[in-house]
Design a protein around this motif. Structure first.
Motif, mmCIF file in Angstrom:
data_model
loop_
_atom_site.group_PDB
_atom_site.id
_atom_site.type_symbol
_atom_site.label_atom_id
_atom_site.label_comp_id
_atom_site.label_asym_id
_atom_site.label_seq_id
_atom_site.Cartn_x
_atom_site.Cartn_y
_atom_site.Cartn_z
ATOM 1 N N CYS A 9 0.732 -1.121 0.050
ATOM 2 C CA CYS A 9 0.089 -0.118 -0.045
ATOM 3 C C CYS A 9 0.766 1.086 -0.110
ATOM 4 O O CYS A 9 2.020 1.204 0.537
ATOM 5 C CB CYS A 9 -0.784 0.048 1.282
ATOM 6 N N LEU A 10 0.376 2.552 -0.738
ATOM 7 C CA LEU A 10 0.924 3.528 -0.590
ATOM 8 C C LEU A 10 0.054 4.586 -0.094
ATOM 9 O O LEU A 10 -0.858 4.783 -0.910
ATOM 10 C CB LEU A 10 1.664 3.775 -1.882
ATOM 11 N N GLU A 11 0.012 5.361 0.849
ATOM 12 C CA GLU A 11 -0.951 6.174 1.421
ATOM 13 C C GLU A 11 -0.229 7.770 1.319
ATOM 14 O O GLU A 11 0.887 7.903 1.732
ATOM 15 C CB GLU A 11 -1.474 6.120 2.852
ATOM 16 N N GLY A 12 -0.908 8.871 0.945
ATOM 17 C CA GLY A 12 -0.417 10.062 1.250
ATOM 18 C C GLY A 12 0.059 10.932 0.121
ATOM 19 O O GLY A 12 0.464 12.057 0.171
ATOM 20 N N GLU A 13 -0.219 10.238 -1.200
ATOM 21 C CA GLU A 13 0.419 10.908 -2.329
ATOM 22 C C GLU A 13 -0.031 12.192 -2.636
ATOM 23 O O GLU A 13 0.826 12.964 -3.335
ATOM 24 C CB GLU A 13 0.478 9.973 -3.373
ATOM 25 N N GLN A 14 -1.464 12.552 -2.419
ATOM 26 C CA GLN A 14 -1.869 13.635 -2.852
ATOM 27 C C GLN A 14 -1.236 14.911 -2.283
ATOM 28 O O GLN A 14 -1.127 15.812 -2.917
ATOM 29 C CB GLN A 14 -3.467 13.459 -2.811
ATOM 30 N N THR A 15 -1.104 14.788 -0.993
ATOM 31 C CA THR A 15 -0.517 16.257 -0.426
ATOM 32 C C THR A 15 1.038 15.990 -0.444
ATOM 33 O O THR A 15 1.624 17.216 -0.410
ATOM 34 C CB THR A 15 -0.858 16.313 1.161
ATOM 35 N N GLY A 16 1.659 14.772 0.052
ATOM 36 C CA GLY A 16 2.998 14.750 -0.032
ATOM 37 C C GLY A 16 3.629 15.075 1.555
ATOM 38 O O GLY A 16 4.939 15.210 1.400
ATOM 39 N N GLU A 17 2.805 15.570 2.395
ATOM 40 C CA GLU A 17 3.362 16.031 3.789
ATOM 41 C C GLU A 17 3.758 14.829 4.562
ATOM 42 O O GLU A 17 4.898 14.921 5.099
ATOM 43 C CB GLU A 17 2.352 16.550 4.525
ATOM 44 N N TRP A 18 3.237 13.601 4.217
ATOM 45 C CA TRP A 18 3.356 12.355 5.019
ATOM 46 C C TRP A 18 2.882 11.107 3.950
ATOM 47 O O TRP A 18 1.903 11.028 3.736
ATOM 48 C CB TRP A 18 2.640 12.332 6.233
ATOM 49 N N LEU A 19 4.046 10.434 3.842
ATOM 50 C CA LEU A 19 3.560 9.334 2.847
ATOM 51 C C LEU A 19 4.268 8.029 3.549
ATOM 52 O O LEU A 19 5.072 8.038 4.291
ATOM 53 C CB LEU A 19 4.646 9.358 1.670
ATOM 54 N N LEU A 20 3.056 6.786 3.386
ATOM 55 C CA LEU A 20 3.446 5.848 4.330
ATOM 56 C C LEU A 20 3.566 4.836 3.243
ATOM 57 O O LEU A 20 2.628 4.646 2.223
ATOM 58 C CB LEU A 20 2.389 5.468 4.962
ATOM 59 N N VAL A 21 4.302 4.014 3.294
ATOM 60 C CA VAL A 21 4.803 2.905 2.436
ATOM 61 C C VAL A 21 4.576 1.680 2.826
ATOM 62 O O VAL A 21 5.538 1.551 3.962
ATOM 63 C CB VAL A 21 6.019 2.954 1.394
ATOM 64 N N ASP A 22 3.771 0.801 2.739
ATOM 65 C CA ASP A 22 3.577 -0.496 3.422
ATOM 66 C C ASP A 22 4.402 -1.791 2.613
ATOM 67 O O ASP A 22 3.906 -2.065 1.643
ATOM 68 C CB ASP A 22 2.105 -0.728 3.631
ATOM 69 N N LEU A 23 5.356 -2.215 3.373
ATOM 70 C CA LEU A 23 6.046 -3.296 2.474
ATOM 71 C C LEU A 23 5.686 -4.608 3.271
ATOM 72 O O LEU A 23 6.572 -5.606 3.035
ATOM 73 C CB LEU A 23 7.631 -2.883 2.587
ATOM 74 N N GLY A 24 4.886 -4.649 4.207
ATOM 75 C CA GLY A 24 4.545 -5.996 4.892
ATOM 76 C C GLY A 24 5.050 -5.803 6.167
ATOM 77 O O GLY A 24 4.512 -5.250 7.148
ATOM 78 N N ASP A 25 6.183 -6.406 6.524
ATOM 79 C CA ASP A 25 7.141 -6.714 7.735
ATOM 80 C C ASP A 25 7.804 -5.248 8.061
ATOM 81 O O ASP A 25 8.247 -5.092 9.198
ATOM 82 C CB ASP A 25 8.213 -7.555 7.784
ATOM 83 N N VAL A 26 7.705 -4.264 7.059
ATOM 84 C CA VAL A 26 8.361 -3.160 7.258
ATOM 85 C C VAL A 26 7.381 -1.967 6.751
ATOM 86 O O VAL A 26 6.911 -1.845 5.789
ATOM 87 C CB VAL A 26 9.587 -2.874 6.451
ATOM 88 N N ILE A 27 7.124 -1.074 7.823
ATOM 89 C CA ILE A 27 6.410 0.212 7.508
ATOM 90 C C ILE A 27 7.226 1.344 7.202
ATOM 91 O O ILE A 27 8.072 1.794 8.254
ATOM 92 C CB ILE A 27 5.246 0.751 8.384
ATOM 93 N N VAL A 28 7.126 2.202 6.213
ATOM 94 C CA VAL A 28 7.999 3.278 5.798
ATOM 95 C C VAL A 28 7.340 4.612 6.092
ATOM 96 O O VAL A 28 6.097 4.666 5.280
ATOM 97 C CB VAL A 28 8.671 3.393 4.593
ATOM 98 N N HIS A 29 7.396 5.543 6.763
ATOM 99 C CA HIS A 29 6.880 6.920 7.105
ATOM 100 C C HIS A 29 7.891 7.997 6.441
ATOM 101 O O HIS A 29 8.926 8.024 7.003
ATOM 102 C CB HIS A 29 6.625 6.975 8.582
ATOM 103 N N ILE A 30 7.423 8.588 5.332
ATOM 104 C CA ILE A 30 8.324 9.599 4.907
ATOM 105 C C ILE A 30 7.562 10.995 5.342
ATOM 106 O O ILE A 30 6.654 11.200 4.622
ATOM 107 C CB ILE A 30 8.493 9.454 3.564
ATOM 108 N N MET A 31 8.391 11.904 6.076
ATOM 109 C CA MET A 31 7.379 12.926 6.359
ATOM 110 C C MET A 31 8.214 14.266 6.547
ATOM 111 O O MET A 31 9.529 14.344 6.328
ATOM 112 C CB MET A 31 6.973 12.800 7.853
ATOM 113 N N GLN A 32 7.482 15.309 6.191
ATOM 114 C CA GLN A 32 8.117 16.630 6.202
ATOM 115 C C GLN A 32 8.355 16.940 7.760
ATOM 116 O O GLN A 32 7.782 16.478 8.629
ATOM 117 C CB GLN A 32 7.153 17.780 5.554
ATOM 118 N N PRO A 33 9.337 17.815 8.055
ATOM 119 C CA PRO A 33 9.756 18.002 9.482
ATOM 120 C C PRO A 33 8.633 18.349 10.506
ATOM 121 O O PRO A 33 8.378 17.953 11.655
ATOM 122 C CB PRO A 33 10.923 18.853 9.389
#
Length: 106
Positions: A68-92
């Motif tokens: 899953c990929l969430e948050g693409e519309q605003t780009g302030e906080w994106l979450l990439v779900d890789l199953g056993d690893v969850i990635v949060h990419i956030m602006q400060p």
């Protein structure tokens, strides 16, 4: 794919596009849903999107799956779900406000 290998691929992909303040949290003792959370900061919505795209590309190339990929519309906080690893990419600002590190550390 092994969780540790997935973490390495993800961190390398984040570093390649100049993410900063990358934190890897081992949460397998706190939840059975996933093993690791990776939190990284980006300077703009454009960079958050580029980081998420690079993570997806590198993981797929290594044979992993993107659930899953969430948050693409605003780009302030994106979450990439890789199953056993969850990635949060956030602006400060979002990272400081939500303070995920405090939620997921003992």
């Amino acid at each position: 794919m092994d969780s540790n290998k997935l973490v390495k691929i993800t961190v390398d992909a984040l570093e390649e596009i100049k993410a900063f303040d990358i934190k890897v949290l081992n949460v397998n003792k706190l939840t059975s849903m996933f093993d690791f959370i990776i939190i990284a900061s980006a300077g703009s919505s454009r960079q958050t999107k580029a980081l998420a795209n690079n993570v997806q590309e590198k993981v797929k190339k290594a044979g992993g799956s993107i659930l899953c990929l969430e948050g693409e519309q605003t780009g302030e906080w994106l979450l990439v779900d890789l199953g056993d690893v969850i990635v949060h990419i956030m602006q400060p600002e979002a990272r400081e406000y939500y303070n995920l590190e405090a939620l997921w550390t003992e």
